[in-house]
Each structure stands twice: as C-alpha cells, then as structure tokens.
Write an enzyme that holds these catalytic residues in place. Structure first.
Site, PDB file in Angstrom:
ATOM      1  N   ASP A   1       0.846  -1.201   0.000  1.00  0.00           N
ATOM      2  CA  ASP A   1       0.000   0.000   0.000  1.00  0.00           C
ATOM      3  C   ASP A   1       0.885   1.256   0.000  1.00  0.00           C
ATOM      4  O   ASP A   1       0.379   2.376  -0.039  1.00  0.00           O
ATOM      5  CB  ASP A   1      -1.010   0.001   1.163  1.00  0.00           C
ATOM      6  N   SER A   2       2.204   1.042  -0.048  1.00  0.00           N
ATOM      7  CA  SER A   2       3.120   2.155  -0.303  1.00  0.00           C
ATOM      8  C   SER A   2       2.817   2.784  -1.663  1.00  0.00           C
ATOM      9  O   SER A   2       3.324   3.866  -1.979  1.00  0.00           O
ATOM     10  CB  SER A   2       4.586   1.685  -0.246  1.00  0.00           C
TER      11      SER A   2
ATOM     12  N   ASP B   1      -1.043  -6.164   0.053  1.00  0.00           N
ATOM     13  CA  ASP B   1      -1.361  -5.474   1.303  1.00  0.00           C
ATOM     14  C   ASP B   1      -2.856  -5.271   1.444  1.00  0.00           C
ATOM     15  O   ASP B   1      -3.538  -4.918   0.476  1.00  0.00           O
ATOM     16  CB  ASP B   1      -0.711  -4.083   1.297  1.00  0.00           C
TER      17      ASP B   1
ATOM     18  N   LYS C   1      -1.161  -9.307   3.461  1.00  0.00           N
ATOM     19  CA  LYS C   1      -0.390  -8.745   4.585  1.00  0.00           C
ATOM     20  C   LYS C   1      -1.223  -7.667   5.255  1.00  0.00           C
ATOM     21  O   LYS C   1      -1.880  -6.889   4.567  1.00  0.00           O
ATOM     22  CB  LYS C   1       0.925  -8.156   4.064  1.00  0.00           C
TER      23      LYS C   1
ATOM     24  N   GLU D   1      -1.157  -4.938   8.953  1.00  0.00           N
ATOM     25  CA  GLU D   1      -0.342  -4.391  10.048  1.00  0.00           C
ATOM     26  C   GLU D   1      -1.009  -4.629  11.394  1.00  0.00           C
ATOM     27  O   GLU D   1      -2.233  -4.515  11.512  1.00  0.00           O
ATOM     28  CB  GLU D   1      -0.163  -2.877   9.833  1.00  0.00           C
TER      29      GLU D   1
ATOM     30  N   GLU E   1       9.364  -3.698  10.540  1.00  0.00           N
ATOM     31  CA  GLU E   1       9.753  -2.410   9.958  1.00  0.00           C
ATOM     32  C   GLU E   1      10.292  -1.483  11.045  1.00  0.00           C
ATOM     33  O   GLU E   1       9.642  -1.268  12.091  1.00  0.00           O
ATOM     34  CB  GLU E   1       8.541  -1.757   9.262  1.00  0.00           C
TER      35      GLU E   1
END
Ligand code: KIV
Length: 259
Positions: A42-43, A81, A109, A111, A178
């Site tokens: 999602d960057s 993501d 993925k 968070e 991270e």
C-alpha cells in the site's frame, strides 16, 4: 515460490529477497531477475498516488494493482497489502482477503498484533496465507506520532516480541519487521520458526524488503535511513541484481542502514 520453499530458506540460512511492484513492467522485470517475493504494497499510496501517507489507499486500488501484477509474476510469491480500515473486524477481513486472493495474490499482509487476533484466526481457518507486519506500522502513522523507530525501550520491545510470537501461533507464515532496532529484530528472528523480512530492521532478519522506487533512487522528499540506491552506474536489471546479491551475501543492510 511456495510457502514450504520459504521455510526451507530460513532453515538453510538463505536470505529471502522481496521488492514492491505495482505495475506489469516492473513486476515482470523483478520476477525475471529472481526476486523471491513481490509485494503489492500500500506504499503505492506514496509512490504511485503521491499521498503523504498510505491512509488514502482503498481496496479497489489494491485489487486493481494486484490484478495487474499477478498477470506478470510466474515465479515469485505474490503478497498483497490490505489497506487502511479494510480489516477492522473478522468478517470484513475475510471478505477483503478473499477479494485480494481472487485478484491473484497468494498471501495477504496487514499491520498490527494482538488487536487483530480474530482476523488472523479467521484467515487461518479459511486457509488464506498471511504475512504479519510489526514495528513501524505506516497505517498508524498518526497514532505513532510520525515515522519513528519502534521497540527502542524495554516495554515496547517486549510487546513487539510478544506480538510476533502470538502471530506465529495464529498461523502467520511470514512476518515483516519495519524500523525496529537490529538487536530486537535478531532476537525475534531467532525465536520464530517463520521467516522475518526486515525493512530498517538490520541484517539478521531472514530476508529484506524495500520499496522498489527506493532502490532506483526515485524518492520523494523523505529518504529513510534504511534506503539504499542500487542504481548507481547500472541499468534497472543491474540494480535489482545488486539488491538480490547484497541481501543474499548479507552485504545489505549495513549498520549505516540499521537502528
Ligand atoms: O507497503 C509497503 O510497501 C510495505 C513495505 C514497505 C514493507 O508494507
């Protein structure tokens, strides 16, 4: 690349390489260069959409880019993501993870740790492979007060370690760490049997991931310490091969890229 192969990488001490891709041309090039895993991160909210953070990325955006990348990836494991607010309860998590898997992802993925226990459990019960993401969580940049190294003090380091162990017990297959101190990432990597993939987490993780635009020196204004430009005197394939070679031989990251 299968989940079993990934596990054997860790067992035999071979470092795992991962780059982000958002479009067909880069996905094909990275795959042909032999990157082990490709992440539709999602960057893309930053590098494709020009956002200040990743909070503006939608499920539709992730599905669109995952479909495109999936068409071109033959060998690498493809991870997608889950964007901001797409996994707030277990039913929503399952539905959105299924949408990404139907779009061609082989793993999703998201968070966070124990606060998402129900989401991890429902994905495991439905055989959807999951990559966890602990330490700096860009989707929580506002709560975290900016892009800061996490786990510097004992209490927060203990919490990250406890979350990592919990995620493994909940069936997570891979864990991104991270921006955590290299020593903490090394300890977590030792205690887990699943592979850890570091970004700003030191050389002792089981693999490394970078945003592809960063290894090509295409940065907006904020260049984090963990970034290395591999493009110097090279073409793009050369830069990708330098990244793969440097990770496999543990010449990247150095102390200069770690906390
Ligand atoms: O979105 C992303 O690109 C990521 C990596 C930086 C790990 O989550």
């Amino acid at each position: 690349m299968t989940l079993d192969e990934l596990k054997t990488f860790k067992q035999r001490g071979e470092k795992i390489t991962c780059l982000t891709a958002y479009d067909a041309s880069f996905a094909k090039l990275f795959d042909e260069c032999g990157v082990d895993m490709i992440l539709v991160g999602d960057s893309l909210g930053n590098v494709i959409q020009g956002g200040e953070n990743t909070l503006g990325v939608s499920m539709e955006d992730m599905i669109y880019h995952t479909r495109i990348v999936a068409k071109c990836v033959q060998k690498a494991l493809l991870i997608a993501d889950m964007p901001y607010q797409s996994y707030t309860n277990s039913e929503q998590t399952l539905e959105n993870a299924q949408r990404l898997m139907r779009s061609g992802a082989q793993m999703v993925k998201f968070e966070g740790g124990s606060e998402h226990e129900a989401s991890f459990k429902i994905l495991q019960a439905n055989n959807i492979p999951v990559c966890g993401h602990l330490g700096l969580q860009p989707q929580s940049v506002i709560e975290m007060g900016g892009y800061k190294v996490q786990g510097r003090d004992d209490a927060s380091a203990e919490k990250i370690l406890a979350d990592a162990l919990l995620l493994e017990s909940l069936g997570v297959s891979v864990l991104v760490l991270e921006c955590v101190p290299a020593q903490l990432a090394a300890k977590i990597s030792q205690q887990l049997s699943i592979p850890t993939i570091g970004i700003g987490a030191g050389v002792d993780c089981d693999g490394q991931v970078l945003v592809s635009y960063d290894i090509l020196g295409i940065n907006t204004d904020r260049v984090p310490k963990f970034v290395k430009n591999f493009l110097t005197n090279n073409n793009i394939q050369g830069a990708v091969n330098s990244f793969i070679g440097a990770v496999k031989t543990q010449r990247f990251p150095t102390n200069q890229h770690s906390y």
